[in-house]
Design a protein around this motif. Structure first.
Motif, short mmCIF file in Angstrom:
data_model
loop_
_atom_site.label_atom_id
_atom_site.label_comp_id
_atom_site.label_asym_id
_atom_site.label_seq_id
_atom_site.Cartn_x
_atom_site.Cartn_y
_atom_site.Cartn_z
N ILE A 65 19.87 -10.27 39.28
CA ILE A 65 18.45 -10.55 39.49
C ILE A 65 18.00 -11.51 38.39
N GLN A 66 17.40 -12.62 38.78
CA GLN A 66 16.97 -13.66 37.85
C GLN A 66 15.46 -13.86 37.93
N PRO A 67 14.87 -14.51 36.92
CA PRO A 67 13.46 -14.89 37.04
C PRO A 67 13.28 -15.80 38.24
N PRO A 68 12.37 -15.49 39.16
CA PRO A 68 12.23 -16.32 40.37
C PRO A 68 11.71 -17.73 40.08
N LEU A 69 10.84 -17.87 39.10
CA LEU A 69 10.39 -19.18 38.62
C LEU A 69 10.93 -19.37 37.21
N GLN A 70 11.71 -20.43 37.00
CA GLN A 70 12.27 -20.72 35.67
C GLN A 70 11.59 -21.99 35.18
N ILE A 71 10.36 -21.81 34.73
CA ILE A 71 9.50 -22.94 34.41
C ILE A 71 10.06 -23.80 33.29
N TRP A 72 10.93 -23.22 32.46
CA TRP A 72 11.55 -23.99 31.38
C TRP A 72 12.49 -25.06 31.90
N ASN A 73 12.83 -25.01 33.18
CA ASN A 73 13.66 -26.05 33.79
C ASN A 73 12.83 -27.14 34.47
N CYS A 74 11.52 -27.08 34.32
CA CYS A 74 10.65 -28.13 34.86
C CYS A 74 10.01 -28.84 33.66
N ARG B 193 10.78 -20.80 28.09
CA ARG B 193 9.33 -20.90 28.27
C ARG B 193 8.97 -22.35 28.56
N ALA B 194 7.74 -22.56 29.04
CA ALA B 194 7.32 -23.91 29.36
C ALA B 194 7.34 -24.78 28.12
N ASP B 195 7.62 -26.08 28.31
CA ASP B 195 7.71 -26.98 27.16
C ASP B 195 6.35 -27.59 26.79
N ASP C 68 -2.76 -19.33 35.56
CA ASP C 68 -2.69 -17.88 35.75
C ASP C 68 -1.79 -17.50 36.92
N PHE C 69 -1.61 -18.43 37.87
CA PHE C 69 -0.74 -18.11 39.01
C PHE C 69 0.71 -17.89 38.56
N VAL C 70 1.11 -18.50 37.45
CA VAL C 70 2.45 -18.24 36.91
C VAL C 70 2.52 -16.81 36.38
N ARG C 71 1.49 -16.43 35.63
CA ARG C 71 1.47 -15.09 35.03
C ARG C 71 1.20 -13.98 36.04
N SER C 72 0.79 -14.36 37.26
CA SER C 72 0.55 -13.35 38.29
C SER C 72 1.85 -12.83 38.90
N ILE C 73 2.96 -13.52 38.69
CA ILE C 73 4.23 -13.12 39.29
C ILE C 73 4.74 -11.84 38.61
N ARG C 74 5.05 -10.86 39.44
CA ARG C 74 5.66 -9.62 38.93
C ARG C 74 6.84 -9.25 39.83
N VAL C 75 7.94 -8.87 39.19
CA VAL C 75 9.16 -8.51 39.91
C VAL C 75 9.48 -7.05 39.62
N PHE C 76 9.64 -6.26 40.69
CA PHE C 76 9.95 -4.83 40.55
C PHE C 76 11.34 -4.55 41.10
N GLU C 77 12.18 -3.95 40.27
CA GLU C 77 13.51 -3.50 40.70
C GLU C 77 13.40 -1.99 40.91
N ALA D 96 2.32 -15.72 28.25
CA ALA D 96 1.33 -16.79 28.18
C ALA D 96 1.94 -18.17 28.37
N GLN D 97 3.18 -18.38 27.91
CA GLN D 97 3.82 -19.68 28.01
C GLN D 97 4.93 -19.70 29.07
N GLY D 98 4.86 -18.78 30.01
CA GLY D 98 5.85 -18.77 31.08
C GLY D 98 7.15 -18.09 30.72
N ASP D 99 7.21 -17.44 29.56
CA ASP D 99 8.41 -16.72 29.17
C ASP D 99 8.52 -15.44 30.01
N TYR D 100 9.74 -15.11 30.40
CA TYR D 100 9.98 -13.98 31.30
C TYR D 100 10.55 -12.80 30.53
#
Length: 212
Positions: free
Chosen positions: A61-70, A114-116, A125-134, A160-164
């Motif tokens: 299971i990985q972070p669905p959005l990996q903003i550090w790659n954008c 995290r985001a650069d 805030d839409f980035v921080r709204s993502i929650r993943v439940f296992e 806050a900076q897109g870190d997962y």
């Protein structure tokens, strides 16, 4: 951001040609934009959503959005705001500075996990709204009549900076939109899934669940 979104989405198909040699990161720019726009109908957003969901499909299971790659900082317009930098990369075709992005795959992750750029603005805030439940849960009645249950829940969230980050959570924290529901009686029940929820730029709710 809202007024730029249609043009950003239209330009996603050009992003792999514009941003070179970054074959690894355009999909995360696409996920970022398509998520913000509520996953509008397009080939690029369909692919972005498929990657978003595939990342939470076990295992691993990985972070669905990996903003550090954008690489939102990778724009010749250094004074631009984060969303404008992303607009440059996806649409305007301005070249990526090879000074800030060396031509090695490992160097494309400009800032570790995290985001650069600063994305603490409420616009993100839409980035921080993502929650993943296992979710793993089992319930059954024993031979002596006792009701035995066992459940494990982990929750992944964005900072806050897109870190997962991922931490232990509780059964009660699982959103009601999930298929998970403990029976009122003590009948046999088994549930294993990964559930992801989010809100787009305008606050509309979305979710997806993968059973395994």
């Amino acid at each position: 951001m809202k007024r730029h979104l249609p043009a950003l989405l239209l330009g996603l198909g050009l992003s792999t040609a514009v941003v070179s040699p970054a074959a690894a990161y355009p999909v995360d720019c696409a996920i970022l934009l398509c998520l913000a726009g509520g996953w509008p109908a397009s080939a690029e957003c369909a692919h972005a959503r498929a990657v978003f969901i595939r990342r939470i499909t076990p295992w691993p299971i990985q972070p669905p959005l990996q903003i550090w790659n954008c690489p939102m900082r990778a724009s010749v317009r250094q004074e631009a705001k984060p969303i404008e930098r992303l607009f440059d990369i996806a649409v305007r075709g301005e070249p990526v500075s090879l000074v800030s992005i060396p031509e090695t795959p490992l160097a494309l992750q400009l800032v570790q996990d995290r985001a650069d750029v600063d994305i603490s603005d409420p616009a993100f805030d839409f980035v921080r709204s993502i929650r993943v439940f296992e979710i793993t849960y089992q319930q059954r009645r024993s031979s002596d009549g006792d009701c035995n249950s066992r459940g494990t829940v982990y929750m992944g969230t964005y900072g806050a900076q897109g870190d997962y980050s991922r931490r232990r959570s509780s059964v009660s924290a699982v959103p009601t939109a999930s298929d998970f529901a403990v029976p009122a009686d003590c009948r046999s029940y088994w549930h294993r899934s990964v559930f992801v929820e989010w809100r787009d730029y305008e606050g509309s709710y979305g979710h997806e669940e993968v059973h395994y």
